[in-house]
Design a protein around this motif. Structure first.
Motif, PDB file in Angstrom:
ATOM      1  N   ALA B  15       0.884  -1.147  -0.101  1.00 61.74           N
ATOM      2  CA  ALA B  15      -0.043  -0.137  -0.110  1.00 61.74           C
ATOM      3  C   ALA B  15       0.831   1.209  -0.102  1.00 61.74           C
ATOM      4  O   ALA B  15       0.493   2.344  -0.406  1.00 61.74           O
ATOM      5  CB  ALA B  15      -0.923   0.068   0.998  1.00 61.74           C
ATOM      6  N   THR B  16       2.162   1.264   0.843  1.00 63.59           N
ATOM      7  CA  THR B  16       2.781   2.322   0.749  1.00 63.59           C
ATOM      8  C   THR B  16       4.163   2.257  -0.025  1.00 63.59           C
ATOM      9  O   THR B  16       4.914   3.262  -0.173  1.00 63.59           O
ATOM     10  CB  THR B  16       3.054   2.636   2.322  1.00 63.59           C
ATOM     11  OG1 THR B  16       3.369   1.384   3.008  1.00 63.59           O
ATOM     12  CG2 THR B  16       1.909   3.059   2.784  1.00 63.59           C
ATOM     13  N   ARG B  17       4.664   1.218  -0.235  1.00 65.42           N
ATOM     14  CA  ARG B  17       5.896   1.053  -0.717  1.00 65.42           C
ATOM     15  C   ARG B  17       5.854   1.704  -2.262  1.00 65.42           C
ATOM     16  O   ARG B  17       4.838   1.489  -2.760  1.00 65.42           O
ATOM     17  CB  ARG B  17       6.372  -0.600  -0.902  1.00 65.42           C
ATOM     18  CG  ARG B  17       6.956  -0.831   0.402  1.00 65.42           C
ATOM     19  CD  ARG B  17       7.089  -2.413   0.378  1.00 65.42           C
ATOM     20  NE  ARG B  17       7.851  -3.024   1.586  1.00 65.42           N
ATOM     21  CZ  ARG B  17       9.042  -2.868   2.092  1.00 65.42           C
ATOM     22  NH1 ARG B  17      10.050  -2.471   1.334  1.00 65.42           N
ATOM     23  NH2 ARG B  17       9.395  -3.272   3.227  1.00 65.42           N
ATOM     24  N   GLY B  18       6.843   2.004  -2.666  1.00 62.89           N
ATOM     25  CA  GLY B  18       6.900   2.496  -4.078  1.00 62.89           C
ATOM     26  C   GLY B  18       8.404   3.215  -4.161  1.00 62.89           C
ATOM     27  O   GLY B  18       9.009   3.327  -3.500  1.00 62.89           O
ATOM     28  N   PRO B  19       8.533   3.299  -5.703  1.00 65.90           N
ATOM     29  CA  PRO B  19       9.837   3.989  -5.958  1.00 65.90           C
ATOM     30  C   PRO B  19       9.776   5.465  -5.470  1.00 65.90           C
ATOM     31  O   PRO B  19       8.902   6.254  -5.169  1.00 65.90           O
ATOM     32  CB  PRO B  19       9.672   4.002  -7.498  1.00 65.90           C
ATOM     33  CG  PRO B  19       8.251   3.965  -7.700  1.00 65.90           C
ATOM     34  CD  PRO B  19       7.659   3.260  -6.778  1.00 65.90           C
ATOM     35  N   ARG B  20      10.999   6.109  -5.597  1.00 64.94           N
ATOM     36  CA  ARG B  20      11.081   7.674  -5.526  1.00 64.94           C
ATOM     37  C   ARG B  20      10.032   8.266  -6.479  1.00 64.94           C
ATOM     38  O   ARG B  20       9.732   7.707  -7.498  1.00 64.94           O
ATOM     39  CB  ARG B  20      12.340   7.951  -5.996  1.00 64.94           C
ATOM     40  CG  ARG B  20      13.181   9.150  -5.139  1.00 64.94           C
ATOM     41  CD  ARG B  20      14.367   9.511  -5.748  1.00 64.94           C
ATOM     42  NE  ARG B  20      15.460   8.502  -5.380  1.00 64.94           N
ATOM     43  CZ  ARG B  20      16.216   8.700  -4.205  1.00 64.94           C
ATOM     44  NH1 ARG B  20      16.007   9.722  -3.546  1.00 64.94           N
ATOM     45  NH2 ARG B  20      17.203   7.706  -3.874  1.00 64.94           N
ATOM     46  N   GLY B  21       9.171   9.128  -5.891  1.00 62.39           N
ATOM     47  CA  GLY B  21       8.330   9.965  -6.795  1.00 62.39           C
ATOM     48  C   GLY B  21       6.803   9.137  -6.800  1.00 62.39           C
ATOM     49  O   GLY B  21       6.206   9.579  -7.880  1.00 62.39           O
ATOM     50  N   ALA B  22       6.613   8.352  -5.953  1.00 64.88           N
ATOM     51  CA  ALA B  22       5.507   7.718  -5.928  1.00 64.88           C
ATOM     52  C   ALA B  22       4.327   8.623  -5.764  1.00 64.88           C
ATOM     53  O   ALA B  22       3.258   8.355  -6.378  1.00 64.88           O
ATOM     54  CB  ALA B  22       5.330   6.758  -4.821  1.00 64.88           C
ATOM     55  N   ALA B  23       4.403   9.685  -5.022  1.00 66.18           N
ATOM     56  CA  ALA B  23       3.196  10.640  -5.088  1.00 66.18           C
ATOM     57  C   ALA B  23       2.915  10.997  -6.559  1.00 66.18           C
ATOM     58  O   ALA B  23       1.671  11.127  -6.804  1.00 66.18           O
ATOM     59  CB  ALA B  23       3.651  11.743  -4.070  1.00 66.18           C
ATOM     60  N   ALA B  24       4.116  11.356  -7.282  1.00 64.29           N
ATOM     61  CA  ALA B  24       3.855  12.114  -8.536  1.00 64.29           C
ATOM     62  C   ALA B  24       3.111  11.040  -9.512  1.00 64.29           C
ATOM     63  O   ALA B  24       2.410  11.067 -10.331  1.00 64.29           O
ATOM     64  CB  ALA B  24       4.988  12.411  -8.931  1.00 64.29           C
ATOM     65  N   ILE B  25       3.665   9.882  -9.310  1.00 62.49           N
ATOM     66  CA  ILE B  25       3.081   8.572 -10.155  1.00 62.49           C
ATOM     67  C   ILE B  25       1.482   8.496  -9.946  1.00 62.49           C
ATOM     68  O   ILE B  25       0.687   8.508 -10.817  1.00 62.49           O
ATOM     69  CB  ILE B  25       3.778   7.234  -9.956  1.00 62.49           C
ATOM     70  CG1 ILE B  25       5.351   7.418 -10.353  1.00 62.49           C
ATOM     71  CG2 ILE B  25       3.038   6.013 -10.475  1.00 62.49           C
ATOM     72  CD1 ILE B  25       6.155   6.203  -9.880  1.00 62.49           C
ATOM     73  N   HIS B  26       1.209   8.069  -8.660  1.00 64.12           N
ATOM     74  CA  HIS B  26      -0.125   7.894  -8.266  1.00 64.12           C
ATOM     75  C   HIS B  26      -0.945   9.283  -8.574  1.00 64.12           C
ATOM     76  O   HIS B  26      -2.365   8.996  -9.184  1.00 64.12           O
ATOM     77  CB  HIS B  26      -0.331   7.864  -6.805  1.00 64.12           C
ATOM     78  CG  HIS B  26       0.420   6.357  -6.461  1.00 64.12           C
ATOM     79  ND1 HIS B  26       0.373   5.352  -7.089  1.00 64.12           N
ATOM     80  CD2 HIS B  26       1.299   6.207  -5.408  1.00 64.12           C
ATOM     81  CE1 HIS B  26       0.903   4.344  -6.636  1.00 64.12           C
ATOM     82  NE2 HIS B  26       1.591   4.696  -5.600  1.00 64.12           N
ATOM     83  N   ALA B  27      -0.534  10.519  -8.607  1.00 62.53           N
ATOM     84  CA  ALA B  27      -1.284  11.627  -8.885  1.00 62.53           C
ATOM     85  C   ALA B  27      -1.497  11.626 -10.475  1.00 62.53           C
ATOM     86  O   ALA B  27      -2.613  11.910 -11.001  1.00 62.53           O
ATOM     87  CB  ALA B  27      -0.488  12.842  -8.624  1.00 62.53           C
TER      88      ALA B  27
END
Lengths: 198, 198
Positions: B15-27
């Protein structure tokens, strides 16, 4: 209301009006929705499967959404009569169970696919409004009768009650695909009735 | 749990793991869902809009449904914390209001479109199960605290309560697009609480 009457501008009767062979047409629409989905359904395909001339179909329903809407109106009128069991609890349990069956296994199981296209088509958006409005009207009819019998004293927000009855049924039948047992239907209604009586 | 860790077989953290920039990806995923719909969304498009390399995206999420599912998990974790207001009524009203906002105007407004594709994709079907299951867990957490505080004495079917809370919210936000006001949320919760206490 005659099954063989000619098309009428009176939209009040459109739930049941239709050409000769309306039952076969609506059955063909439901079959094709089940096999091809809303996106794959064509009026040509309905003509082929029902054996009813394409021109006749277009004379009654000028577009695919109009035909699909008519099919759902027809199915709802046939399969979702307003229960009249003689008690408020009996009516509400019957209502919940018939909606669960309609949405879970009946023609209503195809509703989610059709409703996914309401954004693109105002006729389908109107259909959704109309059928949900009908549900609230049925709930109001049931609570009205209960009030006449003296079973229900306080004020009831029929719109909220309608959503409290249909919401869980919809969620299970359409979204999570979890069955709603008879015991679930009774528990749901009993919780709401206890809440309304308080 | 680190935002820059490498992919892990441990799905518990996804749910919370992800690469650098995850917030930008999900947005970017949410933006593209809003403009192109689920059918029109591509991983290439997400790479372009987020500025994150396509290879990085594929390293974390091997498919479009996996990426979309991760975005919804991320949005739910961020926007739907379990309310803890100190009272059962306060918690349930807050829960109903936050779900209504999430499904009506927030990222959840895109859920109906995504869920229309669950039939074709097991990853999306799992996502739906998971998020709905999370909702029931949150309701059980709220009723558990209420029981500890002595606010709730009788047995409560948390699954049924979860459906009674979410069903009407879902129906209005996703199906009929009628707003659920604060007064509606309170009336809904008060009806259920009176019913449960009875």
């Amino acid at each position: 209301m005659t099954a063989t009457g000619s098309p009428s501008a009176d939209t009040g009767g459109r739930a049941t009006r239709g050409p000769r062979g309306a039952a076969a047409i609506h059955a063909a629409v439901l079959d094709l929705l089940a096999t091809s989905g809303y996106a794959g359904l064509t009026i040509e395909g309905v003509a082929r499967r029902s054996g009813v001339n394409k021109t006749t179909l277009y004379r009654w329903w000028p577009s695919k959404p109009a035909l699909v809407a008519a099919t759902f109106r027809y199915a709802v009128a046939r399969e979702l009569p307003v229960p009249d069991t003689g008690s408020l609890r009996g009516d509400l349990v019957a209502l919940v169970r018939s909606k669960a069956a309609f949405l879970g296994e009946g023609p209503g199981r195809l509703a989610a696919d059709v409703l996914a296209h309401t954004g693109a088509d105002p006729e389908l958006a109107r259909l959704a409004d109309e059928l949900l409005g009908q549900h609230s009207t049925h709930v109001a009819e049931i609570t009205g009768r209960a009030r006449t019998r003296g079973e229900l004293a306080g004020a009831v927000d029929d719109l909220l009650l309608a959503d409290l009855l249909l919401g869980p049924v919809w969620l299970r039948a359409v979204v999570t695909h979890r069955p709603l047992s008879v015991a679930d239907a009774e528990a749901l209604v009993d919780t709401l009735l206890a809440g309304l009586g308080g």
